[in-house]
Design an enzyme around this catalytic site. Structure first.
Site: not given
Length: 329
Positions: A209, A214
C-alpha cells in the site's frame, strides 16, 4: 487506509519551498502532458528518510509523460474512469469484497473503525431501489467528495453508518507499474475527518500500500505520507512514513505525489521531494489509485471517532488527479 499503524518515524517540516532548484518547478495549476521531477542521487535506505537538501548536485532529473488525467470538468461517474466502491479482489480479506451489491462490505473498511458508508446515486443499501445519494459535486472544475450525516430515515437502510460519503477508484480500469501519481487538493479538517489519496495492487492483495496523502482531521495542516509492506520473515506488516506540516493545506490547493521507481519510492509535495524509501519486497504488480473521504478511525491518530463536534458536512476538494510514466525505463 487499511490495518493502519502509527508511522514509526515522524517529522514536522515547516518550510518546503527551498528543496529543489527553480528549473525543476512546473506550473502546479495544470497537469502537463510531460513532466520533469528530481530525486536524490544516492540510494534510498531500507527505512524512509526525509529529504531536506537544496544542493543541485544532490538531485538528478527524470522525464515522464502523462498516462492518466482527470481535471473534473464533469461528474466523475460520467467518463468511465472511476468506480464508486471497492471493485474486487478477495485476496484482501479484511475488505470481504464478496459481500455483494446489497452489502456495505465494498463500501467501507470496517477494520479501521470507519463510521461512513460510501454511496453513489445507484446504490440502494439494504434495498434494491437506488437511493439517489450523490456524494460527488463538481463546480468550476473542482470535484468535492462530500460527507454528510446520514439522514435518520435512511440510517437502517444504510447499515446504521453515521455518515454517507464517497470513494473513487481506478481498479479494473487503470493501473500502472512504476511512474508518478499525483493529486492536487485541499485537505479538510474536523473530528473524524480522514481524507486520503492512496494506491493498492491491482491483483486485490494487501499489502503493498502507498499512502500518497492522508489528512489528520483533528490536526489542521498535518498530512501523512507512508509506505506499507509485508515482512517475509515474520508475516507482519511494516510501515514507514512521515508527518508534514503544511499550514495552507486546508485553504489552498497543493500537489501531493509519489514517484515509484524500481529501487525507490519518492514522495513529493508541490513536486519537491520530501522523503524516500527503498522499494520493499512485494511491490511487483501494477497499482491503482483511490481517493476517498472516510469518517472516523480506530487506529489512525489525529482523526478520532465521530462525535457531536464533528461537522455536519465536510468537503474534500480535488482539482485534478494524474499519472505519468517514465519516458524510458
Amino acid at each position: 487506509m487499511i490495518d493502519r499503524l502509527t508511522p514509526r518515524i515522524l517529522a514536522l517540516v515547516g518550510c518546503l519551498a527551498a528543496l529543489v532548484p527553480a528549473f525543476a518547478q512546473n506550473d502546479l495549476r495544470t497537469a502537463q502532458a510531460r513532466l520533469t521531477l528530481q530525486f536524490l542521487t544516492d540510494p534510498a535506505g531500507e527505512q524512509c528518510r526525509r529529504i531536506e537538501t537544496s544542493d543541485p548536485a544532490s538531485l538528478i532529473p527524470v522525464a515522464l509523460h502523462r498516462t492518466f488525467h482527470d481535471d473534473f470538468d464533469e461528474h466523475p461517474l460520467l467518463n468511465g474512469k472511476w468506480v464508486p466502491h471497492y471493485a474486487g479482489g478477495a485476496a484482501w480479506p479484511q475488505a470481504r469484497y464478496w459481500g455483494g451489491d446489497g452489502s456495505d462490505f465494498k463500501r467501507k473498511t470496517t477494520y479501521n473503525g470507519e463510521q461512513q458508508i460510501y454511496v453513489d446515486p445507484r446504490y440502494g443499501g439494504r434495498t434494491t431501489t437506488p437511493l439517489g445519494l450523490d456524494p460527488f459535486k463538481v463546480r468550476d472544475g473542482i470535484l468535492s467528495i462530500v460527507a454528510t450525516r446520514t439522514p435518520p430515515a435512511l440510517k437502517s437502510v444504510l447499515f446504521n453508518n453515521e455518515y454517507v460519503s464517497g470513494i473513487l477508484t481506478t481498479q479494473s480500469w487503470f493501473s500502472q507499474k512504476y511512474g508518478y501519481f499525483e493529486i492536487r487538493s485541499k485537505i479538510p479538517v474536523g473530528t473524524g475527518v480522514w481524507p486520503a489519496f492512496w494506491m493498492l495492487a491491482d491483483d486485490g492483495g494487501w499489502p503493498p500500500e502507498i499512502d500518497v496523502m492522508e489528512g489528520r482531521g483533528q490536526r489542521p495542516g498535518d498530512l501523512v505520507m507512508t509506505t506499507h509492506w509485508r515482512i517475509p520473515a515474520t508475516g507482519r506488516v511494516g510501515s514507514c512514513g512521515f508527518d508534514f506540516s503544511l499550514p495552507g493545506a486546508v485553504t489552498d490547493f497543493h500537489d501531493y505525489g509519489v514517484l515509484w521507481m524500481r529501487d525507490r519510492l519518492v514522495y513529493f509535495i508541490d513536486r519537491k521531494p520530501v522523503s524516500d524509501i527503498k522499494v520493499p519486497i512485494g511491490f511487483d504488480d501494477p497499482m491503482y489509485m483511490i481517493v476517498n473521504l472516510a469518517m472516523g478511525s480506530k487506529y489512525f491518530e489525529g482523526v478520532g471517532f465521530v462525535d457531536a463536534e464533528s461537522p455536519v458536512t465536510v468537503e474534500f476538494e480535488i482539482d485534478r488527479i494524474s499519472a505519468y510514466q517514465f519516458d524510458s525505463y
